[in-house]
Design a protein around this motif. Structure first.
Motif, PDB file in Angstrom:
ATOM      1  N   ASN A 128       0.801  -1.343   0.127  1.00 24.87           N
ATOM      2  CA  ASN A 128       0.027   0.062   0.041  1.00 24.87           C
ATOM      3  C   ASN A 128       1.073   1.064  -0.072  1.00 24.87           C
ATOM      4  N   LEU A 129       1.783   1.124   0.806  1.00 27.23           N
ATOM      5  CA  LEU A 129       3.082   2.341   0.859  1.00 27.23           C
ATOM      6  C   LEU A 129       3.544   2.696  -0.508  1.00 27.23           C
ATOM      7  N   ARG A 130       4.014   1.531  -1.166  1.00 24.76           N
ATOM      8  CA  ARG A 130       4.688   1.447  -2.369  1.00 24.76           C
ATOM      9  C   ARG A 130       3.626   2.301  -3.635  1.00 24.76           C
ATOM     10  N   MET A 131       2.212   1.834  -3.431  1.00 23.81           N
ATOM     11  CA  MET A 131       1.199   2.269  -4.194  1.00 23.81           C
ATOM     12  C   MET A 131       1.157   3.753  -4.091  1.00 23.81           C
ATOM     13  N   VAL A 132       1.156   4.235  -2.921  1.00 24.43           N
ATOM     14  CA  VAL A 132       1.017   5.739  -2.486  1.00 24.43           C
ATOM     15  C   VAL A 132       2.412   6.334  -3.045  1.00 24.43           C
ATOM     16  N   ARG A 133       3.567   6.133  -2.725  1.00 22.31           N
ATOM     17  CA  ARG A 133       4.757   6.465  -3.224  1.00 22.31           C
ATOM     18  C   ARG A 133       4.805   6.582  -4.548  1.00 22.31           C
ATOM     19  N   ARG A 134       4.423   5.654  -5.241  1.00 19.90           N
ATOM     20  CA  ARG A 134       4.402   5.804  -6.729  1.00 19.90           C
ATOM     21  C   ARG A 134       3.414   6.778  -7.465  1.00 19.90           C
ATOM     22  N   GLY A 135       2.403   7.033  -6.763  1.00 26.20           N
ATOM     23  CA  GLY A 135       1.494   8.286  -7.030  1.00 26.20           C
ATOM     24  C   GLY A 135       2.277   9.334  -6.846  1.00 26.20           C
ATOM     25  N   MET A 136       2.932   9.414  -5.535  1.00 28.39           N
ATOM     26  CA  MET A 136       3.526  10.777  -5.510  1.00 28.39           C
ATOM     27  C   MET A 136       4.935  11.178  -6.426  1.00 28.39           C
ATOM     28  N   TYR A 137       5.341   9.823  -6.987  1.00 27.31           N
ATOM     29  CA  TYR A 137       6.525   9.909  -7.714  1.00 27.31           C
ATOM     30  C   TYR A 137       5.892  10.332  -9.126  1.00 27.31           C
ATOM     31  N   SER A 138       4.589   9.980  -9.631  1.00 30.23           N
ATOM     32  CA  SER A 138       4.064  10.493 -10.594  1.00 30.23           C
ATOM     33  C   SER A 138       3.811  12.139 -10.657  1.00 30.23           C
ATOM     34  N   VAL A 139       3.441  12.539  -9.328  1.00 38.03           N
ATOM     35  CA  VAL A 139       3.084  13.827  -9.145  1.00 38.03           C
ATOM     36  C   VAL A 139       4.147  14.448  -9.771  1.00 38.03           C
ATOM     37  N   SER A 140       5.476  14.199  -9.396  1.00 37.61           N
ATOM     38  CA  SER A 140       6.757  14.909  -9.799  1.00 37.61           C
ATOM     39  C   SER A 140       7.339  14.611 -11.073  1.00 37.61           C
ATOM     40  N   ASN A 141       7.431  13.519 -11.313  1.00 41.03           N
ATOM     41  CA  ASN A 141       7.718  12.888 -12.590  1.00 41.03           C
ATOM     42  C   ASN A 141       6.938  12.574 -13.891  1.00 41.03           C
ATOM     43  N   ASP A 142       5.511  12.575 -13.707  1.00 45.78           N
ATOM     44  CA  ASP A 142       4.791  12.269 -14.891  1.00 45.78           C
ATOM     45  C   ASP A 142       4.457  13.410 -15.681  1.00 45.78           C
ATOM     46  N   ARG A 143       4.870  13.674 -16.859  1.00 47.98           N
ATOM     47  CA  ARG A 143       4.360  14.678 -17.553  1.00 47.98           C
ATOM     48  C   ARG A 143       3.005  15.340 -17.251  1.00 47.98           C
ATOM     49  N   ARG A 144       2.186  14.517 -16.852  1.00 53.03           N
ATOM     50  CA  ARG A 144       0.919  15.203 -16.307  1.00 53.03           C
ATOM     51  C   ARG A 144       0.658  15.417 -14.989  1.00 53.03           C
ATOM     52  N   GLY A 145       1.788  15.150 -14.145  1.00 54.03           N
ATOM     53  CA  GLY A 145       1.684  15.346 -12.754  1.00 54.03           C
ATOM     54  C   GLY A 145       1.723  16.571 -12.419  1.00 54.03           C
ATOM     55  N   THR A 146       1.222  17.133 -11.280  1.00 59.97           N
ATOM     56  CA  THR A 146       0.675  18.537 -10.859  1.00 59.97           C
ATOM     57  C   THR A 146       2.282  19.192 -10.537  1.00 59.97           C
ATOM     58  N   GLY A 147       3.205  18.314 -10.106  1.00 60.01           N
ATOM     59  CA  GLY A 147       4.545  18.883  -9.598  1.00 60.01           C
ATOM     60  C   GLY A 147       5.514  18.667 -10.564  1.00 60.01           C
ATOM     61  N   TYR A 148       5.122  18.301 -12.000  1.00 64.60           N
ATOM     62  CA  TYR A 148       6.138  18.171 -13.096  1.00 64.60           C
ATOM     63  C   TYR A 148       7.282  19.036 -13.301  1.00 64.60           C
ATOM     64  N   ARG A 149       6.551  20.555 -13.074  1.00 66.72           N
ATOM     65  CA  ARG A 149       7.616  21.493 -13.627  1.00 66.72           C
ATOM     66  C   ARG A 149       8.522  21.626 -12.497  1.00 66.72           C
ATOM     67  N   SER A 150       8.380  21.357 -11.447  1.00 69.85           N
ATOM     68  CA  SER A 150       9.121  21.431 -10.294  1.00 69.85           C
ATOM     69  C   SER A 150       9.906  20.015  -9.850  1.00 69.85           C
ATOM     70  N   ARG A 151      10.260  19.414 -11.235  1.00 68.55           N
ATOM     71  CA  ARG A 151      11.072  18.081 -10.766  1.00 68.55           C
ATOM     72  C   ARG A 151      12.472  18.006 -10.855  1.00 68.55           C
ATOM     73  N   ILE A 152      13.046  16.977 -10.304  1.00 72.39           N
ATOM     74  CA  ILE A 152      14.426  16.841 -10.297  1.00 72.39           C
ATOM     75  C   ILE A 152      14.816  15.874 -11.385  1.00 72.39           C
ATOM     76  N   ILE A 153      15.722  16.086 -12.027  1.00 72.68           N
ATOM     77  CA  ILE A 153      16.060  15.155 -13.264  1.00 72.68           C
ATOM     78  C   ILE A 153      17.293  14.510 -13.052  1.00 72.68           C
TER      79      ILE A 153
END
Lengths: 379, 648
Positions: B500-525
């Motif tokens: 369950n934790l992994r699922m939530v973390r994956r979601g947070m990963y997507s926020v930052s790293n998925d092109r459609r994530g809300t935090g995508y513009r402030s990602r670390i590459i």
């Protein structure tokens, strides 16, 4: 021609008189004064100034005065008694008008080289006058009311003047010494009983009058009495003197803190440490042993005086010697009672020890009378 | 007059008798005196000796040196620096007015200080020293020292005063000290006598106040001999006090400085938690203030400037400030649902842009709706309807319990002032506090971190760290006391299902790293540094139906205090979390826009332990970031120079 004059030829003459000085008494006086220098040196923090050195000079002057008085025949002093008394009264009156105000009381006349306290002089001249009076008065009349009233007035008049200064301590001394001479002269004891009864009445009146319009003593005198009765009432205010004095005295213990080691006097907790309260410094630094030693010296002086008086062959010599002894006794008894919390603080110095010129000079002059009586005793 | 000798003999005998009687009386009295002397000097000697000692000896307390405070690398945050003052002994001065006049020609004496000194002089005994001037610099004190012969009764004196070399950057962490006030004393039942030392300083706010017990130390004492007037004669002996304990904080001064500088004039807060130990690496609240002002006694003008500032510089927003966490709360809702087994794999929810709950319409932030939304998408795109639906299924009590497990709604024990406990409400809370029944609508609001829910930036950072590690991370501010390491805040496992934790973390990963994530513009590459994050935008006002119909006014058209709070929480590196960060920008607008860039910059700064390489940033940002880095570096150098000149 009196008995004394009759035997005048058998008294020592010229320089031989020095041999007839009461040497033990002279030595005792010198040792008491020595204790004084020691203590004045100590309370000044180990310094001759400002007290020990002037005191020593006055002592030398006083000793010279004593010798001069001693060399003069005792009958001369008897003859000028009334004059001496009158001079004292005039000086007391002068204080009333020209006195220098010091310590809240008018007590001094500034003579330029020293300040004279006429009340001190009065203590001796009143004794002299009383002695002369009873020398002159036939013994059988001494208890008659009129002849009792006269010396009572002689005592009360200067007492009244001194009380006005106001100097309660000296007034009491004057009355007590005068009363003592009258008692010795053979006045009937019933008078004394009456006076004591009256005194009790007066004391009652004094306390009853407090706070009313006719209040007899000054407020500070009442406060002194109050704090004498219960010093703990106001330990930093009016009771301060007695409390601090007892602390210093008591902390001396058996053998004292050691010379110059007294903390209470050194740190100014003691008031008037060089004058009225000098005994506490002695008791703090030399303890019970020191205090008893000084007391013994005083007692010895009294003993020698009494001995001189008993050996004297005329009433004036006896009475004046005993009068001086009583005055001297009253000095140290009142002072010691005061510092030990047995009497109110009335401002009586420790004789020959406390710093002060008039008292020292007058006392030594008085002892000159005793010496004179001793020298000019017919042998 | 002629007398016969018989008569005379009789009189003489009577005289002798009475003389002996009187002599005996005198002797008796002398005996009484001796007895009294014995009573006082022998029987009661001990008691009087004690009284004499009390008379003589006075004990004066010596202020101990206050414990110093350092950052995790040993950089000084609070130190004791010598402060010079001028003491005047009126008795030695003679003509006090003349001395003061001469002194004012040498140095500037504020008129109120002179006035205060005059009152003290008139009130005190002339040998008691009074302070004429305080907090003087070395130059002034030298002038006075050189002219000492012309200034009788004046002595320069050195004491210790608190100095905060980091100034504004640590004001909220360390707090400040100040002179003991009557109010301080009235609060204590048995105040330490040390507090009565004139000009003694105690912690007033923040760490200084909370760890006052350890920092203060114990007073030394000197015994002095005084006379009846209270004048000091000599010192008998002296026992130095125990200095207070030195404290090392977990905060990294470099990171803290950077963070404060990065926040600039925003009203914002950032908390950086170490995921391994719970160490607070940075805990910044902006705007800040200079704590040194308070040590000297702040002027009324300066103080009102601070209190009237709408950005509230005196408030420590990191722990005192509580905000609706907005979408950053969604991880809590989803974790609660997952742990209850309410979300099947691949299960989706239909988001038409709103959800009708008991007759009331709850909107998604995206009016058009997200269509079919799964867990990952719901976090990535921050779909609200997904959480409305989920929350109704889970129920508020489960959500509230999960919030508590993740560190929300509970008070973290930190040695800082007014640490808030926030609020993770449940049914019981509402009926107890509000006297009302819990409504489904409340649950719906709570699911997206609105409504009653309140959390401080500290709590959000802890929540993120706990999600990132699955452990019960507890924040830690004190690294060591007098060199003794304090217990770590690593914590036990939270007993959450790892999948369950992994699922939530994956979601947070997507926020930052998925092109459609809300935090995508402030990602670390930079590889191995990528973050998981979640943005949040919390409303501070209700949007009415009428408003919504007329078209919601965008944030930038609103007055500042009615704009939304911008939040962002994140952790990195994703694979092996090192830091968890929460950022809130008060009334900053959208979380992804206002808060996420700050979080990213601070994260990189922490991960690289210094200025990160531009390669860590997305290509398009690099020129802007370069300019920002250069600007911050210039500011840093300028401040460092200021500090140096202050110290000189």
């Amino acid at each position: 021609m009196s008995y004394l004059e009759y035997h005048a030829k058998s008294t020592p003459r010229g320089l031989r008189k020095i041999l007839y000085l009461n040497w033990p008494l002279t030595l005792l006086l010198a040792s008491v004064a020595g204790v004084g220098f020691l203590m004045l040196y100590s309370v000044a923090g180990g310094s001759f100034s400002p007290w020990a050195e002037p005191q020593f000079k006055r002592f030398l002057l006083g000793m010279s005065v004593m010798l001069v008085v001693a060399m003069v025949p005792i009958w001369f002093w008897r003859n000028i008694s009334i004059l001496a008394y009158l001079i004292s009264v005039v000086l007391l009156l002068a204080v009333e008008f020209f006195g220098t105000v010091g310590m809240g009381a008018q007590r001094w006349i500034d003579l330029g080289f020293m300040r004279l306290q006429p009340s001190e002089l009065m203590k001796i001249t009143s004794v002299m006058l009383l002695a002369a009076y009873y020398d002159w008065l036939p013994p059988e009349r001494s208890s008659r009311p009129l002849w009792v009233l006269l010396p009572v007035l002689m005592i009360l008049f200067p007492t009244f003047l001194v009380l006005r200064q106001p100097d309660l301590g000296t007034s009491i001394l004057l009355m007590a010494a005068g009363g003592g001479v009258m008692f010795l002269a053979g006045v009937h004891w019933a008078y004394f009983a009456a006076v004591i009864a009256a005194a009790v009445g007066v004391v009652t009146a004094v306390f009853q009058s407090r706070g009313s319009d006719w209040q007899l003593l000054k407020d500070y005198q009442y406060r002194r009495i109050d704090t004498f009765l219960d010093p703990s009432q106001d330990p930093l205010g009016a009771g301060y003197h007695i409390t601090q004095s007892k602390i210093a005295l008591g902390s001396g213990g058996w053998s004292g803190r050691g010379y110059m080691q007294g903390t209470q006097s050194r740190l100014n907790f003691l008031p008037e440490k060089h004058t009225d309260f000098i005994f506490t410094t002695l008791a703090e630094e030399f303890g019970f042993i020191g205090g008893i030693t000084l007391l013994s010296l005083y007692i010895l002086i009294i003993v020698f005086c009494v001995a001189t008086a008993l050996a004297a062959r005329d009433r004036f010599s006896s009475l004046v010697t005993l009068g001086v002894a009583i005055t001297f006794f009253l000095f140290f008894a009142v002072n010691m009672s005061m510092v030990m919390g047995l009497a109110p603080v009335v401002g009586v110095p420790l004789p020959l020890v406390s710093y002060g010129g008039s008292a020292m000079l007058v006392l030594l002059a008085a002892f000159g009378l005793v010496q004179s009586a001793n020298i000019h005793r017919p042998r | 007059m002629k007398r016969n000798s018989q008569e005379l003999e009789g009189a003489h005998r009577k005289l002798s008798r009475r003389a002996l009687l009187l002599g005996g009386l005198q002797l008796g009295f002398a005996g009484a005196l001796a007895a009294r002397m014995r009573y006082l000097q022998v029987d009661q000697a001990d008691q009087f000796r004690l009284l004499a000692e009390e008379n003589r000896i006075n004990i004066r307390l010596l202020a101990p040196a206050r414990g110093e405070i350092f950052d995790r690398n040993g950089l000084s945050l609070a130190q004791n620096s010598p402060s010079y003052r001028i003491i005047l002994v009126p008795e030695d001065a003679g003509d006090v007015e003349q001395v003061i006049a001469k002194l004012s020609q040498l140095i500037t004496l504020p008129p109120e200080d002179i006035e205060r000194a005059r009152t003290e002089i008139s009130r005190n005994r002339p040998f008691l020293p009074i302070t004429l001037a305080d907090q003087l610099n070395w130059e002034d004190i030298s002038k006075v020292a050189v002219n000492a012969p012309a200034l009788p009764g004046i002595t320069p004196e050195v004491g210790l005063t608190r100095l905060y070399p980091q100034k504004d950057d640590f004001a909220h962490v360390v707090g400040y000290v100040g002179p003991v006030s009557d109010y301080d004393l009235s609060k204590l039942e048995a105040p330490d006598p040390i507090l009565r030392i004139p000009r003694f300083q105690i912690g007033k706010v923040g760490f200084e106040a909370k760890r006052e017990d350890k920092l203060r130390g114990t007073a030394g004492a000197k015994r002095i001999e005084v006379n009846a007037g209270g004048r000091v004669m000599r010192e008998l002996d002296r026992r130095e006090g125990e200095p207070g304990a030195d404290m090392q904080l977990t905060v990294d001064a470099d990171l803290q400085n950077y963070t404060q500088a990065r926040l600039g004039t925003e009203s914002a807060a950032v908390v950086v938690v170490d995921c391994d130990t719970g160490d607070l690496r940075a805990i910044a609240s902006a705007p800040s203030f200079d704590p040194n002002l308070f040590v000297r006694g702040i002027s009324v003008a300066d103080y009102s400037l601070l209190t009237e500032d709408p950005y509230r510089p005196l408030a420590n927003k990191t722990v005192q400030g509580t905000y609706p966490p907005g979408s950053t709360f969604k991880m809590v809702t989803v974790m609660a649902a997952l742990e209850e087994g309410l979300i099947g794999p691949g299960e989706t929810v239909w988001c038409p842009g709103h959800l009708e709950v008991s007759g009331r319409r709850f909107h998604c932030w995206k009016r058009a709706g997200h269509g079919h939304v799964d867990l990952n998408t719901s976090l990535k795109q921050s779909c609200d309807v997904y959480y409305y639906d989920l929350a109704i299924k889970v129920g508020i009590d489960k959500i509230s319990a999960m919030a508590n497990r993740l560190g929300l709604g509970i008070r973290h024990d930190l040695p800082m002032s007014a640490v808030a406990s926030g609020l993770a409400p449940n049914r019981e809370w509402k009926s107890r506090v509000r006297g009302q029944d819990w409504l489904v609508g409340d649950t719906v609001n709570a699911s997206i971190g609105q409504g009653f829910i309140l959390a401080s930036p500290l709590q959000l950072a802890v929540m993120t760290a706990r999600l990132a590690t699955g452990r019960s991370i507890a924040p830690r501010l004190i690294k060591s006391i007098d060199g003794v390491e304090q217990p770590s805040g690593a914590g036990e496992s939270l007993d959450l299902n790892e999948n369950n934790l992994r699922m939530v973390r994956r979601g947070m990963y997507s926020v930052s790293n998925d092109r459609r994530g809300t935090g995508y513009r402030s990602r670390i590459i930079a590889e191995g540094m990528r973050m998981g994050g979640k943005s949040g935008t919390s409303q501070v006002r209700n949007i009415t139906a009428a408003e919504r119909a007329a078209g919601v006014i965008s944030n930038k058209d609103l007055p500042w205090e009615r704009r939304d709070h911008a939040l962002y929480v994140c952790f990195a590196p994703f694979d092996k979390p090192k830091y968890a960060i929460s950022v809130i920008v008060e009334h900053g607008g959208g979380g992804s826009k206002a808060a996420a860039p700050i979080a990213r910059d601070v994260m990189l700064q922490a991960l690289y332990d210094g200025t990160p390489p531009l390669e860590a940033y997305p290509k398009g940002d690099r020129s802007r970031i370069k300019a920002q880095q250069e600007r911050l570096e210039r500011e840093r150098i300028k401040r460092a120079q200021n500090q140096d000149s202050d110290r000189a």
